[in-house]
Scaffold this active site. Structure first.
Site, PDB file in Angstrom:
ATOM      1  N   LYS A 195      -2.826  10.761   0.439  1.00  0.00           N
ATOM      2  CA  LYS A 195      -2.053   9.744  -0.264  1.00  0.00           C
ATOM      3  C   LYS A 195      -0.602  10.187  -0.252  1.00  0.00           C
ATOM      4  O   LYS A 195      -0.257  11.243  -0.791  1.00  0.00           O
ATOM      5  CB  LYS A 195      -2.555   9.591  -1.693  1.00  0.00           C
ATOM      6  CG  LYS A 195      -1.694   8.625  -2.493  1.00  0.00           C
ATOM      7  CD  LYS A 195      -2.287   8.355  -3.851  1.00  0.00           C
ATOM      8  CE  LYS A 195      -1.438   7.367  -4.614  1.00  0.00           C
ATOM      9  NZ  LYS A 195      -2.001   7.081  -5.934  1.00  0.00           N
ATOM     10  N   LYS A 217       6.770  11.591  -7.605  1.00  0.00           N
ATOM     11  CA  LYS A 217       5.404  12.103  -7.460  1.00  0.00           C
ATOM     12  C   LYS A 217       5.264  13.068  -6.277  1.00  0.00           C
ATOM     13  O   LYS A 217       4.151  13.354  -5.823  1.00  0.00           O
ATOM     14  CB  LYS A 217       4.423  10.922  -7.326  1.00  0.00           C
ATOM     15  CG  LYS A 217       4.363  10.032  -8.587  1.00  0.00           C
ATOM     16  CD  LYS A 217       3.169   9.077  -8.569  1.00  0.00           C
ATOM     17  CE  LYS A 217       3.081   8.283  -9.886  1.00  0.00           C
ATOM     18  NZ  LYS A 217       1.857   7.444  -9.941  1.00  0.00           N
ATOM     19  N   LYS A 248      -3.642   6.466   2.617  1.00  0.00           N
ATOM     20  CA  LYS A 248      -2.877   5.477   1.865  1.00  0.00           C
ATOM     21  C   LYS A 248      -1.400   5.817   1.924  1.00  0.00           C
ATOM     22  O   LYS A 248      -1.075   6.973   1.690  1.00  0.00           O
ATOM     23  CB  LYS A 248      -3.375   5.507   0.414  1.00  0.00           C
ATOM     24  CG  LYS A 248      -2.607   4.630  -0.525  1.00  0.00           C
ATOM     25  CD  LYS A 248      -3.172   4.767  -1.911  1.00  0.00           C
ATOM     26  CE  LYS A 248      -2.296   3.964  -2.853  1.00  0.00           C
ATOM     27  NZ  LYS A 248      -2.638   4.180  -4.218  1.00  0.00           N
ATOM     28  N   SER A 274       0.303  -2.348  -2.078  1.00  0.00           N
ATOM     29  CA  SER A 274       1.025  -3.495  -2.615  1.00  0.00           C
ATOM     30  C   SER A 274       2.300  -3.811  -1.828  1.00  0.00           C
ATOM     31  O   SER A 274       2.602  -4.981  -1.578  1.00  0.00           O
ATOM     32  CB  SER A 274       1.366  -3.225  -4.083  1.00  0.00           C
ATOM     33  OG  SER A 274       2.109  -2.020  -4.216  1.00  0.00           O
TER      34      SER A 274
HETATM   35  C1  PBG Z   1      -1.863   5.758  -8.891  1.00  0.00           C
HETATM   36  C2  PBG Z   1      -2.073   4.679  -7.893  1.00  0.00           C
HETATM   37  C3  PBG Z   1      -1.037   4.038  -7.207  1.00  0.00           C
HETATM   38  C4  PBG Z   1      -1.622   3.105  -6.385  1.00  0.00           C
HETATM   39  C5  PBG Z   1      -3.009   3.167  -6.576  1.00  0.00           C
HETATM   40  N1  PBG Z   1      -3.271   4.167  -7.521  1.00  0.00           N
HETATM   41  C6  PBG Z   1       0.428   4.162  -7.300  1.00  0.00           C
HETATM   42  C7  PBG Z   1       1.052   5.465  -7.459  1.00  0.00           C
HETATM   43  O1  PBG Z   1       0.600   6.484  -6.946  1.00  0.00           O
HETATM   44  O2  PBG Z   1       2.088   5.487  -8.129  1.00  0.00           O
HETATM   45  C8  PBG Z   1      -0.843   2.203  -5.484  1.00  0.00           C
HETATM   46  C9  PBG Z   1      -1.544   1.062  -4.875  1.00  0.00           C
HETATM   47  C10 PBG Z   1      -0.659   0.032  -4.306  1.00  0.00           C
HETATM   48  O3  PBG Z   1       0.575   0.203  -4.175  1.00  0.00           O
HETATM   49  O4  PBG Z   1      -1.208  -0.998  -3.955  1.00  0.00           O
HETATM   50  N2  PBG Z   1      -2.928   6.549  -9.205  1.00  0.00           N
END
Ligand code: PBG
Length: 325
Positions: A195, A217, A248, A274
């Protein structure tokens, strides 16, 4: 010319016979945002076509989508600001909105596969996925203990798959042990293996009101520059007992999907996030791109790169197109 590759494209039927990759409704997972209360529906400005829904409306929506062939959903709770705190304690409440949603959906739609998000960020006032120390660094091992409790709570409530999305080290093994010791040995772990610390999560944080109050993050999510590191994460997750791995975001990281596909035999998921969805929608709303065909091309490309499972906010549109091309 002995070789005329265009012969294989001469008619639609021939072209279809030799098609290498196909999308199927069963490849898709729809991520959904759950609101507290009943009869509540809110649109999300940066994600046209996606809504936050209270549980009663969510059940209605999912009943219809399940009939159309949707097999799996990933659930994310919208938590009121007044319930957020430094340690994300609402995330461990048995009467929280996510456990209640899991219980109801498992009862009403027992065959729908429920994937629960295991992470602290919807519940913390600072928006981080873990506990912070006095200099604002996310502390790993103490966070993992909370994740193991959350995973057990989700499993007990009806989650088929728990999906830790936080990128803490060692959490897959800790969650596996804790699930097994509580006799949830059938609950699967879908690990967010690679991720990345991506700018593409912005609309999601708007949807959940989980914007960071400070910092970033990058001390836990991966550097977008790195691919070998994804292989290290994949081998650790696999040794720690993950049932499925995930990359991701998806579209900017097709090379990572392909690398993980050849490095592991485990099922591989990819999350079209998203921001990827927002970009396609924004261009379509301006009349610059056709949404439906761009969406289908993006999903096919993610599958061609090697993903077996695709999480996408476009799942509803894709289902309609797959059922009635
Ligand atoms: C956080 C989480 C995130 C997403 C899914 N779980 C965002 C982040 O890490 O700040 C993002 C999913 C998306 O952007 O569709 N645990």
């Amino acid at each position: 010319m002995l070789r005329r590759p265009r012969r294989l494209r001469y008619t639609d039927a021939i072209s279809s016979l030799v098609q290498e990759t196909r999308l199927h409704a069963h490849d898709l997972v729809l991520p959904l945002f759950i609101l507290p209360g009943s009869n509540q529906k809110e649109s999300i400005k940066s994600m046209p076509g996606c809504e936050r829904l209270s549980l009663d409306l969510l059940l209605k929506e999912l009943t219809a989508l399940h009939k159309k062939g949707l097999q799996a959903v990933a659930l994310f709770p919208v938590i009121d600001k007044s319930l957020k705190d430094l340690t994300g304690s609402y995330g461990l409440r048995e009467d929280g909105i996510l456990p209640r949603a899991l219980t109801l959906l498992k009862k009403e739609l027992p065959e729908l596969c429920l994937i629960s998000d295991v992470a602290l960020d919807p519940y913390t006032c600072h928006g981080h996925d873990g506990l912070l120390n006095n200099v604002g660094y996310v502390i790993n091992d103490e966070t993992v203990i909370l994740l193991t409790e959350m995973a057990k709570l989700h499993a007990a409530s009806g989650a088929d798959i728990v999906a830790p999305s936080d990128m803490m080290d060692g959490r897959v093994l800790a969650i596996r042990r804790s699930l097994d010791s509580a006799h949830y040995n059938h609950t699967l772990i879908l690990s967010y293996t690679a991720k990345y610390a991506s700018s593409l999560y912005h609309p999601f944080r708007e949807a959940l009101s989980s914007h960071l109050s400070s910092g970033h993050k990058k001390t836990y999510q991966m550097n977008p520059a790195n691919k070998r590191e994804a292989l290290v994460e994949a081998s650790l997750d696999s040794e720690e007992g993950a049932d499925m791995l995930m990359v991701k975001p998806a579209g900017f990281y097709l090379d990572v999907i392909a690398a993980l596909r050849s490095a592991t035999s485990l099922p591989l998921a990819a999350y079209q996030v998203s921001g990827e969805y927002a970009m396609m929608q924004a261009a379509a709303q301006n009349g610059w791109l056709p949404f439906e065909s761009v969406l289908m091309e993006s999903l096919l490309s993610i599958k061609r790169a090697g993903a077996d499972i695709i999480l996408t906010y476009g799942a509803k549109t894709a289902l309609d197109l797959l059922n009635d091309p």
